[in-house]
Scaffold this motif. Structure first.
Motif, PDB file in Angstrom:
ATOM      1  N   HIS A 140       2.520  -2.558   4.520  1.00  0.00           N
ATOM      2  CA  HIS A 140       3.063  -3.858   3.835  1.00  0.00           C
ATOM      3  C   HIS A 140       3.818  -3.739   2.420  1.00  0.00           C
ATOM      4  N   ALA A 141       3.360  -2.598   2.156  1.00  0.00           N
ATOM      5  CA  ALA A 141       4.152  -2.014   0.526  1.00  0.00           C
ATOM      6  C   ALA A 141       5.151  -1.647   1.086  1.00  0.00           C
ATOM      7  N   ALA A 142       5.520  -1.295   1.247  1.00  0.00           N
ATOM      8  CA  ALA A 142       6.641   0.084   2.459  1.00  0.00           C
ATOM      9  C   ALA A 142       7.699  -1.237   2.176  1.00  0.00           C
ATOM     10  N   VAL A 143       7.511  -2.490   3.142  1.00  0.00           N
ATOM     11  CA  VAL A 143       8.407  -3.483   3.509  1.00  0.00           C
ATOM     12  C   VAL A 143       8.577  -4.587   2.733  1.00  0.00           C
ATOM     13  N   ARG A 144       7.426  -4.181   1.734  1.00  0.00           N
ATOM     14  CA  ARG A 144       7.662  -5.474   1.087  1.00  0.00           C
ATOM     15  C   ARG A 144       8.313  -5.074  -0.931  1.00  0.00           C
ATOM     16  N   ARG A 145       8.370  -3.029  -0.988  1.00  0.00           N
ATOM     17  CA  ARG A 145       9.151  -2.386  -1.805  1.00  0.00           C
ATOM     18  C   ARG A 145       8.186  -2.832  -2.491  1.00  0.00           C
ATOM     19  N   TYR A 146       6.972  -2.687  -2.696  1.00  0.00           N
ATOM     20  CA  TYR A 146       6.128  -2.726  -3.444  1.00  0.00           C
ATOM     21  C   TYR A 146       5.259  -1.269  -3.787  1.00  0.00           C
ATOM     22  N   ARG A 147       4.878  -1.146  -5.159  1.00  0.00           N
ATOM     23  CA  ARG A 147       4.336  -0.731  -5.831  1.00  0.00           C
ATOM     24  C   ARG A 147       2.797  -0.450  -5.111  1.00  0.00           C
ATOM     25  N   LEU A 148       1.621   1.037  -4.557  1.00  0.00           N
ATOM     26  CA  LEU A 148       0.963   0.705  -3.738  1.00  0.00           C
ATOM     27  C   LEU A 148      -0.553   1.483  -5.401  1.00  0.00           C
ATOM     28  N   LEU A 149      -1.148   1.268  -5.664  1.00  0.00           N
ATOM     29  CA  LEU A 149      -2.273   1.409  -6.391  1.00  0.00           C
ATOM     30  C   LEU A 149      -3.472   2.475  -5.650  1.00  0.00           C
ATOM     31  N   THR A 150      -4.023   3.702  -5.897  1.00  0.00           N
ATOM     32  CA  THR A 150      -4.763   3.909  -4.394  1.00  0.00           C
ATOM     33  C   THR A 150      -5.178   5.578  -5.135  1.00  0.00           C
ATOM     34  N   ARG A 151      -5.910   5.999  -4.615  1.00  0.00           N
ATOM     35  CA  ARG A 151      -6.407   7.327  -4.562  1.00  0.00           C
ATOM     36  C   ARG A 151      -6.069   7.990  -3.544  1.00  0.00           C
ATOM     37  N   ASP A 152      -5.689   7.634  -2.137  1.00  0.00           N
ATOM     38  CA  ASP A 152      -5.561   8.311  -0.731  1.00  0.00           C
ATOM     39  C   ASP A 152      -4.407   8.530  -1.376  1.00  0.00           C
ATOM     40  N   SER A 153      -3.401   8.945  -2.196  1.00  0.00           N
ATOM     41  CA  SER A 153      -1.637   9.505  -1.745  1.00  0.00           C
ATOM     42  C   SER A 153      -1.311  10.701  -1.141  1.00  0.00           C
ATOM     43  N   ALA A 154      -2.371  10.956  -0.586  1.00  0.00           N
ATOM     44  CA  ALA A 154      -2.051  12.167   0.504  1.00  0.00           C
ATOM     45  C   ALA A 154      -1.311  11.740   1.584  1.00  0.00           C
ATOM     46  N   ARG A 155      -2.058  10.469   2.159  1.00  0.00           N
ATOM     47  CA  ARG A 155      -2.333   9.858   3.840  1.00  0.00           C
ATOM     48  C   ARG A 155      -0.634   8.701   3.719  1.00  0.00           C
ATOM     49  N   TYR A 156      -0.749   8.024   2.042  1.00  0.00           N
ATOM     50  CA  TYR A 156       0.489   7.193   2.035  1.00  0.00           C
ATOM     51  C   TYR A 156       1.689   8.146   1.752  1.00  0.00           C
ATOM     52  N   ARG A 157       1.514   9.397   0.912  1.00  0.00           N
ATOM     53  CA  ARG A 157       2.702  10.124   0.991  1.00  0.00           C
ATOM     54  C   ARG A 157       3.202  10.120   2.506  1.00  0.00           C
ATOM     55  N   THR A 158       2.378  10.653   3.374  1.00  0.00           N
ATOM     56  CA  THR A 158       2.782  11.518   4.156  1.00  0.00           C
ATOM     57  C   THR A 158       3.206  10.221   5.305  1.00  0.00           C
ATOM     58  N   TYR A 159       3.083   8.928   5.683  1.00  0.00           N
ATOM     59  CA  TYR A 159       3.096   8.378   5.756  1.00  0.00           C
ATOM     60  C   TYR A 159       3.838   7.028   5.087  1.00  0.00           C
ATOM     61  N   PHE A 160       3.820   6.769   4.946  1.00  0.00           N
ATOM     62  CA  PHE A 160       4.979   5.325   3.370  1.00  0.00           C
ATOM     63  C   PHE A 160       5.435   6.321   2.550  1.00  0.00           C
ATOM     64  N   PRO A 161       6.443   7.389   2.914  1.00  0.00           N
ATOM     65  CA  PRO A 161       7.011   8.034   1.534  1.00  0.00           C
ATOM     66  C   PRO A 161       7.689   6.996   0.973  1.00  0.00           C
ATOM     67  N   THR A 162       8.717   6.650   1.301  1.00  0.00           N
ATOM     68  CA  THR A 162       9.210   5.006   0.918  1.00  0.00           C
ATOM     69  C   THR A 162       8.552   4.441  -0.652  1.00  0.00           C
ATOM     70  N   VAL A 163       7.255   4.433  -0.494  1.00  0.00           N
ATOM     71  CA  VAL A 163       6.338   3.868  -1.458  1.00  0.00           C
ATOM     72  C   VAL A 163       5.990   4.454  -2.394  1.00  0.00           C
ATOM     73  N   GLU A 164       6.111   3.787  -3.606  1.00  0.00           N
ATOM     74  CA  GLU A 164       5.729   3.872  -4.555  1.00  0.00           C
ATOM     75  C   GLU A 164       4.311   3.866  -5.330  1.00  0.00           C
ATOM     76  N   LEU A 165       3.545   5.222  -5.837  1.00  0.00           N
ATOM     77  CA  LEU A 165       2.391   4.665  -5.269  1.00  0.00           C
ATOM     78  C   LEU A 165       1.864   5.293  -7.341  1.00  0.00           C
ATOM     79  N   ILE A 166       0.877   4.204  -7.449  1.00  0.00           N
ATOM     80  CA  ILE A 166      -0.099   4.484  -8.190  1.00  0.00           C
ATOM     81  C   ILE A 166      -0.749   5.135  -8.576  1.00  0.00           C
ATOM     82  N   CYS A 167      -1.161   6.283  -8.753  1.00  0.00           N
ATOM     83  CA  CYS A 167      -2.301   7.824  -8.226  1.00  0.00           C
ATOM     84  C   CYS A 167      -2.189   8.540  -9.356  1.00  0.00           C
ATOM     85  N   PRO A 168      -3.944   9.311  -9.448  1.00  0.00           N
ATOM     86  CA  PRO A 168      -4.392   9.684 -10.565  1.00  0.00           C
ATOM     87  C   PRO A 168      -3.412  10.893  -9.863  1.00  0.00           C
TER      88      PRO A 168
END
Length: 124
Positions: free
Chosen positions: A96-124
């Motif tokens: 959803h974040a990738a399709v809409r080009r949203y930033r995603l607030l998460t602590r699970d950065s590894a999974r999202y970076r791996t599978y959704f590399p275009t999504v800008e993450l807000i993470c620790p």
């Protein structure tokens, strides 16, 4: 959101600050999957809606394109040896974040970076 609502001792402060900064920089959006995950801590929908007010969190349906992308990401995860049988909701959130080009607030950065590399993450 869960860190804040559960008053997680380790993460509530960081998550609250990150959510406030995200709110200051744009619209906060949740989809039905996030809403469902947060709802587990509430007995009544009215209490949930008070905690996650529609004035602060725009409710958005999941686009069908995100469903396709989530399915492909989940398939890749399984082919790489992923053991969890039902992380699909996380993949749907990332898609959803990738399709809409949203930033995603998460602590699970590894999974999202791996599978959704275009999504800008807000993470620790």
């Amino acid at each position: 959101m869960l860190d804040i609502l559960t008053q997680d001792a380790a993460w509530a402060q960081w998550s609250g600050d990150a959510l406030a900064r995200a709110r200051d920089n744009g619209t906060l959006v949740i989809n039905p999957i996030i809403y469902a995950e947060v709802s587990a801590g509430f007995d009544r929908i009215e209490d949930l809606d008070d905690a996650v007010p529609a004035d602060d969190f725009e409710r958005e349906p999941l686009p069908y394109q995100a469903g396709f992308i989530a399915g492909k990401a989940f398939l890749t995860y399984r082919k790489r040896g992923g053991l969890r049988r039902s992380p699909l909701p996380d993949f749907y959130v990332g898609a959803h974040a990738a399709v809409r080009r949203y930033r995603l607030l998460t602590r699970d950065s590894a999974r999202y970076r791996t599978y959704f590399p275009t999504v800008e993450l807000i993470c620790p």
